[in-house]
Write a protein that holds these residues in place. Structure first.
Motif, short mmCIF file in Angstrom:
data_model
loop_
_atom_site.label_atom_id
_atom_site.label_comp_id
_atom_site.label_asym_id
_atom_site.label_seq_id
_atom_site.Cartn_x
_atom_site.Cartn_y
_atom_site.Cartn_z
N HIS A 29 18.47 -5.74 -7.25
CA HIS A 29 18.44 -4.99 -6.00
C HIS A 29 17.94 -5.86 -4.86
N ASN A 30 18.58 -5.72 -3.71
CA ASN A 30 18.12 -6.47 -2.55
C ASN A 30 16.90 -5.84 -1.90
N TYR A 31 16.87 -4.49 -1.85
CA TYR A 31 15.84 -3.80 -1.12
C TYR A 31 14.67 -3.42 -2.03
N MET A 32 13.48 -3.81 -1.62
CA MET A 32 12.28 -3.43 -2.37
C MET A 32 11.23 -2.91 -1.41
N TYR A 33 10.42 -1.97 -1.91
CA TYR A 33 9.46 -1.26 -1.06
C TYR A 33 8.13 -1.14 -1.78
N TRP A 34 7.07 -1.12 -0.99
CA TRP A 34 5.74 -0.75 -1.47
C TRP A 34 5.27 0.48 -0.70
N TYR A 35 4.86 1.51 -1.47
CA TYR A 35 4.33 2.73 -0.88
C TYR A 35 2.93 2.98 -1.42
N ARG A 36 2.17 3.74 -0.66
CA ARG A 36 0.94 4.30 -1.17
C ARG A 36 1.02 5.82 -1.07
N GLN A 37 0.40 6.48 -2.04
CA GLN A 37 0.41 7.94 -2.08
C GLN A 37 -1.03 8.42 -2.15
N ASP A 38 -1.48 9.05 -1.09
CA ASP A 38 -2.82 9.61 -1.04
C ASP A 38 -2.72 11.10 -1.35
N PRO A 39 -3.78 11.69 -1.92
CA PRO A 39 -3.74 13.11 -2.30
C PRO A 39 -3.34 14.00 -1.12
N GLY A 40 -2.38 14.87 -1.33
CA GLY A 40 -1.96 15.81 -0.29
C GLY A 40 -1.12 15.19 0.81
N MET A 41 -0.81 13.93 0.68
CA MET A 41 -0.01 13.24 1.71
C MET A 41 1.30 12.77 1.09
N GLY A 42 2.28 12.60 1.95
CA GLY A 42 3.53 12.01 1.47
C GLY A 42 3.37 10.53 1.26
N LEU A 43 4.33 9.95 0.56
CA LEU A 43 4.33 8.50 0.39
C LEU A 43 4.46 7.83 1.75
N LYS A 44 3.67 6.79 1.93
CA LYS A 44 3.71 6.03 3.17
C LYS A 44 4.15 4.60 2.86
N LEU A 45 5.04 4.08 3.68
CA LEU A 45 5.58 2.74 3.47
C LEU A 45 4.58 1.70 3.95
N ILE A 46 4.28 0.74 3.08
CA ILE A 46 3.36 -0.34 3.44
C ILE A 46 4.16 -1.55 3.94
N TYR A 47 5.01 -2.05 3.11
CA TYR A 47 5.89 -3.17 3.43
C TYR A 47 7.22 -2.97 2.71
N TYR A 48 8.25 -3.62 3.22
CA TYR A 48 9.51 -3.61 2.52
C TYR A 48 10.20 -4.97 2.69
N SER A 49 11.23 -5.16 1.87
CA SER A 49 11.97 -6.42 1.90
C SER A 49 13.45 -6.13 1.70
N VAL A 50 14.28 -6.80 2.47
CA VAL A 50 15.73 -6.59 2.35
C VAL A 50 16.40 -7.73 1.59
N GLY A 51 15.58 -8.66 1.10
CA GLY A 51 16.13 -9.76 0.32
C GLY A 51 15.08 -10.85 0.18
N ALA A 52 15.35 -11.77 -0.71
CA ALA A 52 14.41 -12.88 -0.94
C ALA A 52 14.14 -13.61 0.38
N GLY A 53 12.87 -13.82 0.65
CA GLY A 53 12.45 -14.52 1.86
C GLY A 53 12.31 -13.67 3.10
N ILE A 54 12.63 -12.36 2.98
CA ILE A 54 12.61 -11.48 4.16
C ILE A 54 11.71 -10.29 3.86
N THR A 55 10.65 -10.14 4.67
CA THR A 55 9.78 -8.98 4.52
C THR A 55 9.50 -8.38 5.89
N ASP A 56 9.11 -7.13 5.90
CA ASP A 56 8.81 -6.47 7.17
C ASP A 56 7.77 -5.38 6.94
N LYS A 57 7.02 -5.10 8.01
CA LYS A 57 5.96 -4.10 7.93
C LYS A 57 6.53 -2.70 7.94
#
Lengths: 113, 108
Positions: A29-57
């Motif tokens: 997969h090209n797209y990868m994501y990191w989320y955090r899940q706090d109690p009572g809250m929806g998942l929040k995106l921390i960082y993501y990547s659309v391919g090797a060498g490319i990341t974004d906040k």
């Protein structure tokens, strides 16, 4: 296929310590994501990547760093852990934009005390 | 204000009841996802849709793009359907936005 794997499953950190949460996928997969899940809250995106060498906040990047040196791996680094980073962390991946299923890892439960 | 709002937050149903969970969103989207999170914490994808309606077994998902609204229906609910159901939208970029989830308990 193992899908999306995460290590460790659980971790307790002391304030100020650092650690790396590992995430790997074997689906090319090209797209990868990191989320955090706090109690009572929806998942929040921390960082993501659309391919090797490319990341974004995402929405909540402060206190975290990522790298994507290969298609398979997307580690999340916590520097100077704080109690506010106590959460469950999920890594996910998908193959493209649009109607593509997002696959989630099993999660890492992190406690900072 | 969250980009994705779900209702209800909690839902208790008797086995066999018809269940509806609603999702409204405020951003432009390329797709809407319904996810299921079991008590153990794992998250799996149930549906992805950008228009109309999809059906998998007893689960039906619909979306109205003009009204920015989606519903997840469960027919003939069963205790094994007890889980948290999460609505997520994929924005026109690469990011996903998530609702806070609906916790469903189905009582035998």
């Amino acid at each position: 296929n193992a899908g999306v794997t995460q290590t460790p499953k659980f971790r307790i950190l002391k304030i100020g310590q650092s650690m790396t949460l590992q995430c790997a996928q074997d689906m090319n997969h090209n797209y990868m994501y990191w989320y955090r899940q706090d109690p009572g809250m929806g998942l929040k995106l921390i960082y993501y990547s659309v391919g090797a060498g490319i990341t974004d906040k995402g929405e909540v990047p402060n206190g975290y760093n990522v790298s994507r040196s290969t298609t398979e791996d997307f580690p999340l680094r916590l520097e100077l852990a704080a109690p506010s980073q106590t959460s469950v962390y999920f890594c996910a991946s998908t193959t493209g934009v649009g109607l593509y299923e997002q696959y989630f890892g099993p999660g890492t439960r992190l406690t900072v005390t | 204000k969250n980009e994705v709002e779900q209702s209800p937050q909690n839902l208790t149903a008797q086995e066999g009841e018809f269940i509806t969970i609603n999702c409204s969103y405020s951003v432009g989207i390329s797709a809407l996802h319904w996810l299921q999170q079991h008590p153990g914490g794992g998250i799996v994808s149930l549906f992805m849709l950008s228009s109309g309606k999809k059906k998998h077994g007893r689960l039906i998902a619909t979306i109205n793009i003009q009204e920015k609204h989606s519903s997840l229906h469960i027919t003939a609910s069963h205790p094994r359907d007890s889980a948290v159901y999460i609505c997520a939208v994929r924005g026109v970029g690469n990011q996903f936005y998530f609702g806070t989830g609906t916790s469903l308990t189905v009582i035998p």
